[in-house]
Each structure stands twice: as structure tokens, then as C-alpha cells.
Design a protein around this motif. Sequence first.
Motif, PDB file in Angstrom:
ATOM      1  N   ASP A 122       5.353   0.526   2.723  1.00 34.62           N
ATOM      2  CA  ASP A 122       4.068   0.006   2.248  1.00 34.62           C
ATOM      3  C   ASP A 122       2.938   0.180   3.250  1.00 34.62           C
ATOM      4  O   ASP A 122       1.806  -0.218   2.965  1.00 34.62           O
ATOM      5  CB  ASP A 122       4.212  -1.475   1.889  1.00 34.62           C
ATOM      6  CG  ASP A 122       5.061  -1.685   0.649  1.00 34.62           C
ATOM      7  OD1 ASP A 122       4.866  -0.951  -0.324  1.00 34.62           O
ATOM      8  OD2 ASP A 122       5.948  -2.557   0.669  1.00 34.62           O
ATOM      9  N   PHE A 123       3.225   0.773   4.396  1.00 36.44           N
ATOM     10  CA  PHE A 123       2.181   0.883   5.416  1.00 36.44           C
ATOM     11  C   PHE A 123       0.978   1.665   4.909  1.00 36.44           C
ATOM     12  O   PHE A 123      -0.174   1.279   5.142  1.00 36.44           O
ATOM     13  CB  PHE A 123       2.752   1.550   6.674  1.00 36.44           C
ATOM     14  CG  PHE A 123       1.770   1.627   7.815  1.00 36.44           C
ATOM     15  CD1 PHE A 123       1.560   0.538   8.644  1.00 36.44           C
ATOM     16  CD2 PHE A 123       1.054   2.785   8.053  1.00 36.44           C
ATOM     17  CE1 PHE A 123       0.656   0.598   9.682  1.00 36.44           C
ATOM     18  CE2 PHE A 123       0.143   2.865   9.090  1.00 36.44           C
ATOM     19  CZ  PHE A 123      -0.056   1.767   9.917  1.00 36.44           C
ATOM     20  N   HIS A 124       1.207   2.782   4.216  1.00 42.32           N
ATOM     21  CA  HIS A 124       0.071   3.597   3.773  1.00 42.32           C
ATOM     22  C   HIS A 124      -0.781   2.871   2.742  1.00 42.32           C
ATOM     23  O   HIS A 124      -1.955   3.222   2.550  1.00 42.32           O
ATOM     24  CB  HIS A 124       0.555   4.943   3.211  1.00 42.32           C
ATOM     25  CG  HIS A 124       1.261   4.839   1.899  1.00 42.32           C
ATOM     26  ND1 HIS A 124       2.608   4.566   1.790  1.00 42.32           N
ATOM     27  CD2 HIS A 124       0.805   4.968   0.611  1.00 42.32           C
ATOM     28  CE1 HIS A 124       2.950   4.547   0.514  1.00 42.32           C
ATOM     29  NE2 HIS A 124       1.890   4.772  -0.223  1.00 42.32           N
ATOM     30  N   ARG A 125      -0.238   1.830   2.099  1.00 41.26           N
ATOM     31  CA  ARG A 125      -1.013   1.073   1.104  1.00 41.26           C
ATOM     32  C   ARG A 125      -2.063   0.167   1.748  1.00 41.26           C
ATOM     33  O   ARG A 125      -2.866  -0.454   1.051  1.00 41.26           O
ATOM     34  CB  ARG A 125      -0.068   0.248   0.225  1.00 41.26           C
ATOM     35  CG  ARG A 125       0.766   1.075  -0.718  1.00 41.26           C
ATOM     36  CD  ARG A 125      -0.073   1.723  -1.802  1.00 41.26           C
ATOM     37  NE  ARG A 125      -0.298   0.856  -2.951  1.00 41.26           N
ATOM     38  CZ  ARG A 125      -1.226   1.055  -3.867  1.00 41.26           C
ATOM     39  NH1 ARG A 125      -2.054   2.079  -3.768  1.00 41.26           N
ATOM     40  NH2 ARG A 125      -1.345   0.230  -4.886  1.00 41.26           N
ATOM     41  N   LEU A 126      -2.056   0.106   3.080  1.00 37.05           N
ATOM     42  CA  LEU A 126      -3.063  -0.678   3.784  1.00 37.05           C
ATOM     43  C   LEU A 126      -4.311   0.142   4.097  1.00 37.05           C
ATOM     44  O   LEU A 126      -5.361  -0.416   4.406  1.00 37.05           O
ATOM     45  CB  LEU A 126      -2.481  -1.237   5.089  1.00 37.05           C
ATOM     46  CG  LEU A 126      -1.266  -2.155   4.927  1.00 37.05           C
ATOM     47  CD1 LEU A 126      -0.691  -2.520   6.282  1.00 37.05           C
ATOM     48  CD2 LEU A 126      -1.632  -3.418   4.155  1.00 37.05           C
ATOM     49  N   ALA A 127      -4.204   1.463   4.036  1.00 33.21           N
ATOM     50  CA  ALA A 127      -5.358   2.318   4.312  1.00 33.21           C
ATOM     51  C   ALA A 127      -6.368   2.211   3.179  1.00 33.21           C
ATOM     52  O   ALA A 127      -6.005   2.245   2.000  1.00 33.21           O
ATOM     53  CB  ALA A 127      -4.906   3.766   4.481  1.00 33.21           C
ATOM     54  N   HIS A 128      -7.649   2.053   3.518  1.00 35.96           N
ATOM     55  CA  HIS A 128      -8.726   1.936   2.528  1.00 35.96           C
ATOM     56  C   HIS A 128      -8.449   0.807   1.533  1.00 35.96           C
ATOM     57  O   HIS A 128      -8.919   0.872   0.380  1.00 35.96           O
ATOM     58  CB  HIS A 128      -8.925   3.257   1.775  1.00 35.96           C
ATOM     59  CG  HIS A 128      -9.543   4.341   2.608  1.00 35.96           C
ATOM     60  ND1 HIS A 128     -10.898   4.543   2.710  1.00 35.96           N
ATOM     61  CD2 HIS A 128      -8.973   5.256   3.416  1.00 35.96           C
ATOM     62  CE1 HIS A 128     -11.136   5.544   3.519  1.00 35.96           C
ATOM     63  NE2 HIS A 128      -9.987   6.002   3.974  1.00 35.96           N
TER      64      HIS A 128
END
Length: 789
Positions: free
Chosen positions: A367-373
Motif C-alpha cells: 500500500d505504500f504507493h497509495r500514499l503518493a499524491h
Amino acid sequence: MWPDADLTSWLSSLPGDIWSHPGRPLAEHLEGTAALAEALRLRQGGEVEARSLRRLCLVHDLGKIHRHFQAYLRGMGKGIPHAEPSTWFLLTLLLEGNEKDVSSLEAIRCHHTRTHPREGAETYWTNQLASANLRTLTRKIEETLGHSSRPWPFSLPEKAAAAFKKKLLLEGGEDLESEWLRYRMLLSLLVTADRMDALGVRSLESLPLAPTTIPLPEPRRELDQWRRETHRDCLEQATQTFKGPGIYSLSLPTGAGKTRIGLDIALAYAQRIGAANLVYALPFIAIVEQNAAVARGLYGPEAVQEDHSLLETKRPRQDRKVDSEDEGSPLRRMLSSFRYWNAPVTVTTFAHLWEALFDRRANGAMDFHRLAHAVVILDEVQSIPPQLWGDFGKVMELLVEKQHTTFLLLTATQPRIVPGAVELAPKHRHTLPALRHRYRVFGGKRSIEDLPHLLEGFLDDPASSGLVVCNTKKSALAAYDLIRSLEEHRAPAEKDGKPQKRKVLFLSRWMTPAHRALTLRILRRMERAGTPRLLVATQVVEAGVDLDFHWVFRDLGPLDSIVQVAGRCNRHARPDFVGTVLIAELENDRGKSFSSFVYSPILLGHSRHFLGGNQTTLSDQRFDEPEMPERVQHYFDGVAENIKQGDLWSGIQEGTWDCLPDLYEERRQEDLVTVYVERNGRPRQDLTELETLDKGLETLDRRRYLARRLRQWAIQVSREELRRWETALGSNFWGETPTLLETLSEDAVLLPRSECRTWATWEEERAHPYGRAGFRVAETRRDEDWPDL
């Protein structure tokens, strides 16, 4: 530049009988993973190079070509590891393009295991680049590809390897916080896309963030009108002060409607920056469920994903056809097999947010990439341990700068995490217009037996409802027994011409989650009916649990925790009524404060001081609710200056990415056992089914679903405590059953329904370890205590 066309051409020539998973051609899996990873990157807008991402996706499983792995996929043999061999192929591409990219190599090497320390990773690759090892790697690549009869078109030139090695030696350790962010993003996108394609997902399905059209409820009381005005003022200030991605705070008192205000501000910000999603994180599962229901009411059930460890994923009925919208579709299987945030709005726990940020396990990074933007709401942010405040603030600033994340911190008591956070609540909205409660502090230390005296005038008022919060399971159980005994012997009050006694309920983490949820439903039903009630609890009721009482008692704890409990006292500001919050420091029969089993001396010392005493002793004090915010601010300032910061930020900077600190320290007793408490057929049926299921990928979603459902009926108890119960009761009480519990495995037992009577009977007779107050210790108690954090 790396030879993209040559690699693509080579992959397309692989035979279709070389698989990545049973029946799935490897070349199709690699292309599918690359396509999904790129779609995820574009949807999220994460700052990672498309070329690097595609490259590592196209080679991440090439190690599976080995004949032993192919035999394993066909049910023959045990297979061999494939992640590390796959990195050898990427290394050749990096050398071909004269690039140093340890993060991509490590993303592949770790995509089924866990993160390595950066220094160890660089040492590993430095060694691999030695001349002798290059020749060994060349032979291993040839051996891996031997089964396919397709030679690899790229080599491992020693000159390029020497340049790579020189770069590692000269540049290693520079700006590791930015490289950590890049590595984490690459790993997150790779692991997510890989798992999706393996489960049959071929394209992304997601809903856009849509504005809510649900109006605020019509005011029914004076406080409701103030909440509407506060909502308006906060949104106006949020609109005026927004300068793009950053860190914003919303400091409002409990009961002011922070959840709705925070969601509306977050949605407005998301629309202005074009964010793909909202992430709403809270400290406790109980309030995740509560606030997820609010979010679903605003945005619709399809747009909101509730994420926590006790969530029961709904299964499709066996008698209806499953289509792409159903749980049987590949995407639904993916979401039930892995904790992936796919919806526009995700409501989750701090614990899982922390995993997404820092967990060393590959699946934890999904889920880390879901924190970008994204817009990330942190509700009750004071629940983050003080030793992590400063470092976590730096991590948030890094995400704002590099990944354009927007953070919104919600709390009634704003800690000093990011001193430069932009406050969105006008100052005149920081306190309620009505006096809801007054505080009374008792000096010195008191025992549990002093509770009737401390609560004199409150406990003996049969028309009042009250809450007693203790710090440990032992003290809470003792208080529950005492108060329940007093209520049993008290003359019943008259209601509608009938005698009626107050119900005394209990909450702690030694009750199964299903039991706790049932108790909360009973409490809310009684509250709506205006039925007097008493609740004894540990800290499980502190933050966000929407309960209301006439009076509240809290054993000494951190000042912000006391404020959270106080928020349950006259929560909705009844007209012509002022509640009372009572505070005392309780100690056991050896003169040791129960609070010392749970909280640090620094937190307790500052709490005593700002409650009007000194660092070691409380003093008799009385003051009103409006005075508390200033006391809490001074408390936070004092704690921030005196508590030692952890090693989160230094760990990122120094590259110890495999052992970044946990959010909460584990206070584990030795030799814990999972105890499943059977009731209404659960969980025996689920345990039986789980035992019979195969361990393959095809059953992963069902096994994880059953595991989540089983947690509803589970508690953790020390093995020694169970032995004490068996000794205390003996086998005669259980008839033909020789032991108290059914052994399921070395670390799990079942407390069977067939040998148990009702909870009420257990409680009355003290004849069973689990009753209306959850698990109880045997009468021969140890000389220690059990924190409930």
C-alpha cells in the motif's frame, strides 16, 4: 539506455509451456505485471521512473525458468528459490546501460521475502561484481535458461561491472532517505502488480473520488447549531489557507464533529490537487468501524474500503452467479487475499499505515504507493507514541516534498509532531460554547477499595450513568467486581412502576472482539433508550468510541488520554447539566501505581504536574473543561522536550530499513497461547474448514478470510495462566473431559461450548476462565499485572 526492444523480443520468444504459475505462461505474467505496475503508477502519480519500473517487472520472475521450478509448478519436486536468480538478469541489463540501481535489484531480490539493510545489500552486490563471481553468475544464468533452450542475449562485462562497483563504493550512503523512498515505491508497485496478475487481475477497476451530496443533519439542540457553524468556518479557513500538498492540522474538542469536517476538507483538497484517493487512519479498530460507517454514508459503500485485522470479508452466496462485481472475481480475490487499498477512500488503522510505510515484509509494502499524491487523514494523532513524534514528522515532510502527499492531523489535543503544520480550525472554535464537565482531582494515591468513597454521590445515584476507566486488566476486573457487588446489593430504583437495577458492563482486550462489539451495541442501545448503566473498562474506550455518561472516573494516565476519556462525559452538552470527570492515582496492595505498568515515568510525571500536583504526587484540584486545552499544550511541550526520540529517521538515513521501529512496543508475556472461545458454533466450524483447505494460491483468499473471522473469537493468554485454571478446577468439574481446553496446535487452544455453561453462570460461580468480563485469572493470582495496551 537499456535495450528495451531486444528484451521484449526475447520474452516473446519464450515457449508457452514455461509457466510463472500453474497454467500461466511466464512471458504473459511478466508483461502483465509490467502493464499493471505502469497503470498503478499512472493512477497514483508516484514519482518513480517508468523505465526502471518496467525493466524490473519484466525480469522479476525469470528465475522461474529453471527446470526444477517448472517441475514444481507441475506438482513434481519442491522447487528452488527464484527471486535472487531473477536479479542476475537485471544486473546484466544495468551493466549494459552503465547504470547503478541497487534499489531495483533489491526490489526483485526481496519481492517474496523481506527488506535487507542497505549496507548489507551494497556489500552483497559489491561482492557479486567481482570478476570470479561474474563468471559464476554467467554459468548460473546459463543453467537457469538451459531448460528453455533460449540463450540470454546480454552479458556481464567486467569493465562495466568495475564501474558499477566503483559507483557503489563512492556513492553508497548518499541521500539514503530519498533512496529509501524510491526503493519502497518500486517494491510496492512490483509486489502489488505481481500479486494482482498471479490472481488473474488483468486491468484496474476503481471508482473516482466523487463529492458528497449528503447535507449536515438538522440541528436538534444548541450544540448541533454550533457544530454546523464550526463546520462552515473550518471549511472556509481550509479553502483560504490551502497551498497545495503539505501538513495541515484540525484541532477541535471532542464532540465537535471532527470526522465529518475532516472528511469534507480532505475531499476538497483531493479534488484541488487531483488526488487519486483518501486514506483515513485511526488508532483503534472500534473507531475504524465507526468512522468507516460515516464515510460510507457520505460517499456510498462502493467507494469506501474498511481495512483492519478483524474485518470479515463478505462472501458471495453459493447459489448465485459470480460476475466481475462479485467477490469471486480476480480483483475481489486479490482484495480478500491481501490488504490492498483499492477504493477511493480507505479507512484503516495506524498499525497498518505504519506497515505500509515501514514494514520490512514485501507484502507489507503493497500500500505504500497509495500514499503518493493522496490525502492522508490521521485522526487522534496523539495516539502515536511521543518518542516517534519528531521522526514521524520528518517522514511526513519527506512524503510531502517527494511524493506530493497531503496530511491532515485531527485531534482534540494536538501534539508537537510537525510544529509548522497549518492549523485549519479558527481559534474561537478550539473550545465548545457550553460547559460540558468539570474536573476533580484527588490527591495522593488510592486503592481499588477506595472507589466507593471516591465516587460518593455518583455511584449511589441510581438514575446516573457512569464510566470507570482503569489502566490494567487486573485493576479493571477488581473495580468491576467491586462495583457490580455494590449494585447487586443496592435497592433497585423504580421505573414505570417496576423495580430496576443498573446493568454493569465491562470492556477490555481480554474479551474476544465479537464479545466487545456485542457489549458496545448493548451500551449504545441503552444510551438511546435513556437507561442508566455503568461501564468499567480499560483504555479500549479512550479514543473515538461514541459513548456518553453523566460522570467519568479515570485512573491516572497521560493527560491526553484523560482528555479522551473526558470526552465521554456529557458528550452532547445536555442543557442545564454539567458532568464530572474524576481523576485519582490507584495503586495495588504493594503500593505500586497501576499506571506504572503501562506508561513511561516522563508521561506520568508531566501529567501529575499539569493536573496541579508535582512530578511525583497528585494534589486535590478542581477546574473546568475550558482550562484543559492550555494544560494539555504545556504538557505536550514538556514531553517533547524531555522524552528521547527513537531511531526511525536515523534508521532511514543510515539504511537500517529492515528494522525500523514498530509503532507500538510489544509488551509480550512469555509463552502466549491463542485461545478461541466457542459460542453459537463459532469458531469450531471455521477451524475445521481451515484445517482441510489446501495451502496453494487458489485457496489463499478463503484461508485469509477464515483467519480474519477467527480473530473475532480469539484472545491471547499465557500458557501458565491456563495451567493454573486446570489446576484450580481439576478434571472432575468437566465430567469425562480430562482437560479444560482442546489443543489445536502448539500455540492455539479451543475453549469448547459443550463443556461451558452461560457466561452469566460462569461469572456467578467463578468456575470458568471466560465470563461476562472476558477472561479471568485463576484465584491463585500472580504478583504481577497485565497492561491492556
